[in-house]
Design a protein around this motif. Structure first.
Motif, mmCIF file in Angstrom:
data_model
loop_
_atom_site.group_PDB
_atom_site.id
_atom_site.type_symbol
_atom_site.label_atom_id
_atom_site.label_comp_id
_atom_site.label_asym_id
_atom_site.label_seq_id
_atom_site.Cartn_x
_atom_site.Cartn_y
_atom_site.Cartn_z
ATOM 1 N N TRP A 1 5.300 -4.306 6.634
ATOM 2 C CA TRP A 1 5.633 -2.970 7.554
ATOM 3 C C TRP A 1 6.846 -3.747 8.527
ATOM 4 O O TRP A 1 7.827 -3.001 8.970
ATOM 5 N N GLN B 1 16.391 -6.090 2.306
ATOM 6 C CA GLN B 1 16.942 -5.081 1.367
ATOM 7 C C GLN B 1 16.175 -5.343 0.094
ATOM 8 O O GLN B 1 16.687 -4.539 -0.945
ATOM 9 N N ARG C 1 17.451 -0.873 -3.849
ATOM 10 C CA ARG C 1 16.989 -2.068 -3.258
ATOM 11 C C ARG C 1 17.368 -3.213 -4.429
ATOM 12 O O ARG C 1 17.300 -3.076 -5.364
ATOM 13 N N SER D 1 6.896 2.741 -3.248
ATOM 14 C CA SER D 1 8.462 3.136 -3.245
ATOM 15 C C SER D 1 9.431 2.036 -3.029
ATOM 16 O O SER D 1 10.735 2.245 -3.109
ATOM 17 N N VAL D 2 9.097 0.834 -2.574
ATOM 18 C CA VAL D 2 9.944 -0.186 -2.584
ATOM 19 C C VAL D 2 10.249 -0.684 -3.592
ATOM 20 O O VAL D 2 11.593 -0.997 -4.063
ATOM 21 N N LEU E 1 0.744 -1.359 0.025
ATOM 22 C CA LEU E 1 -0.024 -0.144 0.091
ATOM 23 C C LEU E 1 0.875 1.311 0.008
ATOM 24 O O LEU E 1 1.725 1.443 1.041
ATOM 25 N N GLU F 1 10.148 -4.464 7.264
ATOM 26 C CA GLU F 1 10.732 -3.143 6.890
ATOM 27 C C GLU F 1 11.186 -2.459 8.330
ATOM 28 O O GLU F 1 12.267 -1.806 8.497
ATOM 29 N N ARG F 2 10.433 -2.392 9.462
ATOM 30 C CA ARG F 2 10.957 -1.999 10.789
ATOM 31 C C ARG F 2 12.000 -2.561 11.253
ATOM 32 O O ARG F 2 13.014 -2.136 11.712
ATOM 33 N N SER F 3 12.249 -3.852 11.100
ATOM 34 C CA SER F 3 13.577 -4.597 11.410
ATOM 35 C C SER F 3 14.419 -4.224 10.588
ATOM 36 O O SER F 3 15.734 -4.144 11.029
ATOM 37 N N GLY F 4 14.581 -3.382 9.515
ATOM 38 C CA GLY F 4 15.660 -3.120 8.867
ATOM 39 C C GLY F 4 16.532 -4.305 8.088
ATOM 40 O O GLY F 4 17.601 -4.054 7.630
ATOM 41 N N ASP G 1 0.630 -10.295 4.073
ATOM 42 C CA ASP G 1 -0.226 -9.206 4.457
ATOM 43 C C ASP G 1 0.560 -7.882 4.375
ATOM 44 O O ASP G 1 2.193 -8.027 4.759
ATOM 45 N N VAL G 2 0.299 -6.636 4.259
ATOM 46 C CA VAL G 2 0.959 -5.578 4.145
ATOM 47 C C VAL G 2 1.847 -5.239 5.616
ATOM 48 O O VAL G 2 2.928 -4.645 5.865
ATOM 49 N N ALA G 3 0.845 -5.691 6.786
ATOM 50 C CA ALA G 3 1.530 -5.737 7.974
ATOM 51 C C ALA G 3 2.883 -6.322 8.142
ATOM 52 O O ALA G 3 3.701 -6.019 8.879
#
Lengths: 208, 208
Positions: B102, B111, B87, B80-81, B73, B105-108, B97-99
């Motif tokens: 996310w 890539q 990347r 943007s990803v 989303l 992505e939070r974990s970083g 799921d998008v969750a």
């Protein structure tokens, strides 16, 4: 160790989503995690939930006002409780918050009018009588037509402090001042109750 | 008994408030009680929270779309990803799921690019492969340029069923298919873990 020290590249969710999550996280009961979950849920139900909720928030923010007489929230001022001719205007029930008014209305047990204080007296939080809707309560009582003031305040230290203050204030106004009974909650188990409640319930025991 | 049998008179909160509470109660994690609490909180913070939230909901509902390539989303499509040149496009991480996207992505820690399935296969709920974003996953892999597909699906029966299905599907596509490691969560205590996790962690043990 390399993956710990290198600053990883992270995609941010779009600013629109980030902003939504930030605002949702400010709702009581929500934190960052549940706010993200709610935001995703909303984005999946745009037409059924997200747009209507946006509209409902805007409508309520625009149309709901505080009743200048009792402090209730309603689209009309005076509110529908204050203007209902079938309700007993001679009884005022003093509550801390509109949530308490709603709770009493749900019970259907009360047919009088209300007065919402907007808080409790608290030396710790610096809440003084002039910060609450107390002057207008006294004015309503002094205007006449009120025979009973029911103090429906929380059985906390601050709630009871406020109740005492109001009891003293209204003592020589020619109205009877009452408060809610303490006792065993309906459906409550005795061994889950605190000693204070049990003591109060025992003191106020009645013949069956 | 009179007060129990007589139909009591109850004031309804205004329709605007009722509607707001009803919609808030549909958010995940909210029930009628917490929705009322949230509605009151919002009505008390109209300028700071209620109006901005209404606007943020409208903005996000209007501007956020599903990335046609990966299912993320974002306000842009492709997202943007997918369009980030920094990347690694040769790695696809498949999430439900998008969750989950996310969370990764939070974990970083990741890539590469993503592919959001939109659900898991479930005979019980009647979710078939054609109900998920599986055909487009296969198309992305067949289009070339992908060397690894990471299946980051939940370690549930349905998640693992879906992982097996995707593993079979991608087996002869010339890409390596991997999945997340099972093991002890960082910070997790051993005696709170289920046997399955302990077994997996033991099997996958490494020399220190």
């Amino acid at each position: 160790m390399a993956e710990m020290s290198a600053r990883p590249r992270r995609a941010q969710a779009s600013p629109e989503i980030e902003r939504l999550v930030t605002l949702l996280a400010k709702l009581p009961g929500f934190g960052p995690r549940s706010a993200r979950r709610a935001a995703l849920h909303l984005l999946k139900k745009r037409d059924g939930l997200m747009q209507p909720l946006s509209q409902a928030l805007a409508d309520a923010a625009q149309s709901v006002r505080t009743c200048q007489r009792c402090g209730n929230l309603d689209t009309s001022d005076p509110c529908s409780v204050c203007t209902d001719p079938a309700r007993d205007a001679s009884t005022l029930c003093v509550v801390v918050d509109v949530a308490d008014l709603w709770a009493l209305e749900r019970s259907g047990a009360y047919q009088g009018h209300y007065h919402v204080l907007g808080g409790v007296l608290s030396a710790l939080d610096g809440v003084r009588p002039e910060d609450l809707r107390i002057a207008s309560l006294l004015a309503r009582v002094q205007a006449g037509g009120v025979s009973e003031v029911v103090l429906a305040l929380a059985a906390t230290v601050e709630g009871q402090t406020t109740a005492h203050y109001l009891g003293d204030l209204l003592a020589d106004q020619g109205v009877s001042v009452t408060k809610l009974a303490h006792g065993v909650p309906v459906g409550g188990e005795l061994d889950h109750l605190d000693d204070g409640t049990l003591l109060a319930a025992l003191k106020a025991r009645r013949s069956v």
